[in-house]
Write an enzyme that holds these catalytic residues in place. Sequence first.
Site, PDB file in Angstrom:
ATOM      1  N   ASP A  68      24.255 -60.732  17.380  1.00 58.94           N
ATOM      2  CA  ASP A  68      25.157 -59.622  17.073  1.00 58.94           C
ATOM      3  C   ASP A  68      24.965 -58.476  18.061  1.00 58.94           C
ATOM      4  O   ASP A  68      23.885 -58.290  18.637  1.00 58.94           O
ATOM      5  CB  ASP A  68      24.967 -59.133  15.635  1.00 58.94           C
ATOM      6  CG  ASP A  68      23.550 -58.677  15.332  1.00 58.94           C
ATOM      7  OD1 ASP A  68      22.596 -59.322  15.819  1.00 58.94           O
ATOM      8  OD2 ASP A  68      23.381 -57.678  14.600  1.00 58.94           O
ATOM      9  N   GLU A 133      20.735 -58.299  13.126  1.00 59.74           N
ATOM     10  CA  GLU A 133      19.690 -57.397  13.599  1.00 59.74           C
ATOM     11  C   GLU A 133      20.163 -55.964  13.783  1.00 59.74           C
ATOM     12  O   GLU A 133      19.422 -55.018  13.520  1.00 59.74           O
ATOM     13  CB  GLU A 133      19.120 -57.920  14.922  1.00 59.74           C
ATOM     14  CG  GLU A 133      17.773 -57.321  15.316  1.00 59.74           C
ATOM     15  CD  GLU A 133      17.880 -56.025  16.117  1.00 59.74           C
ATOM     16  OE1 GLU A 133      16.859 -55.325  16.241  1.00 59.74           O
ATOM     17  OE2 GLU A 133      18.993 -55.692  16.606  1.00 59.74           O
TER      18      GLU A 133
END
Length: 377
Positions: A68, A133
């Site tokens: 991400d 994350e």
Amino acid sequence: MTDIKQILTDLIGFPSITPEDAGCQKYMIQFLEQLGFTCQQLNNGPVSNFFACYGKIGPLLVFAGHTDVVPVGEVSKWDTDPFSLEEKSGVLYGRGVADMKGSLACMLHMARRFIKTYPSFPGRLGFLITSGEEGDEFNLGTPYVMQKLEQQGIVIDYCIVGEPSSSLKAGDVIKIGRRGSLSAKIHLSGKQGHVAYPHLADNPIHRISPVLAELTSMQWDNGNAFFPPTSMQITYIHCGGHAGNIIPGELNLHLNFRYSTEQTDESLKTRVINAFTHHNLNPAIEWRLNGEPFLTNKGILLESCKQTVLEHIGTLPELSTSGGTSDGRFIAPYGVEVIELGLVNATIHQVNECTSLQDLNTLETMYFSICEKLLID
């Protein structure tokens, strides 16, 4: 054969704004399965996760990272399409090239080269990848995967997190730990009233002020050889009322600690509560432990990384614990030697995020050399 730049081009093409993976992990899993890795998807709500392993016995070295990325901001301010890799004079631009799809590209390329060179090496090579994350869903990512691995009896010996640790060139800084992060949401009730009649009201701002003076002037600790002193920052204050002639009836306050190994979350909680008690206040406090501090200041992994950096860039790396939190905080508590080694962090989360092709090649070569030291030598 696909080179590092092409792998990175493919990864950047997936608009994986946290917590969306947008196809990155499918690409990575297909890549790794073609090399002989066994992959298991461990998705959790909106967060995509997977763990991959090559080999059956021997020490397990895991490369950890996230697919991400943070939002791009105003696209018009970018000089390039943030989700289309573009090279200008050896510099590569795109959202996530440094944080951290560049590291992922290096890991994938290295894994293929390593297995081709050492098809029957005496150890195990793993990947732990999440799309959770960068945002608020981090608890659905790496900590969830670690719980699943523990349930399966999978023990990680060494872990390299591909976060952008470097300052000027790849490898010049290795993160050997991170500070802990503890947050608190505090609610203090009072009694709303007119400013002309303070005896009929109870002003929570006045009541909390001496507590804040005490907390903001407190020396929490002196740090140590690896960590700076613990710090506390007030991040939010809000009171009811919204008019110049009203005494507010309640107060909401947020604060955050970044703390060293000299403290625990419980020791900090106790000192905060004692400060309120000292001033005869009993607010409602909601605590959130974002991560405990961790430190890998010795061990085979660190020594291998230091020697590798020296061999490839000519100087020993700076060993640092600076910066924010990383997913290493969820891996280290399982007894794993954890370090962070990645690209330069100068442009992460910014418009025109970039990295150099030279740094990509250097990082891939260092990853390969570390694998040789830990799994072959």
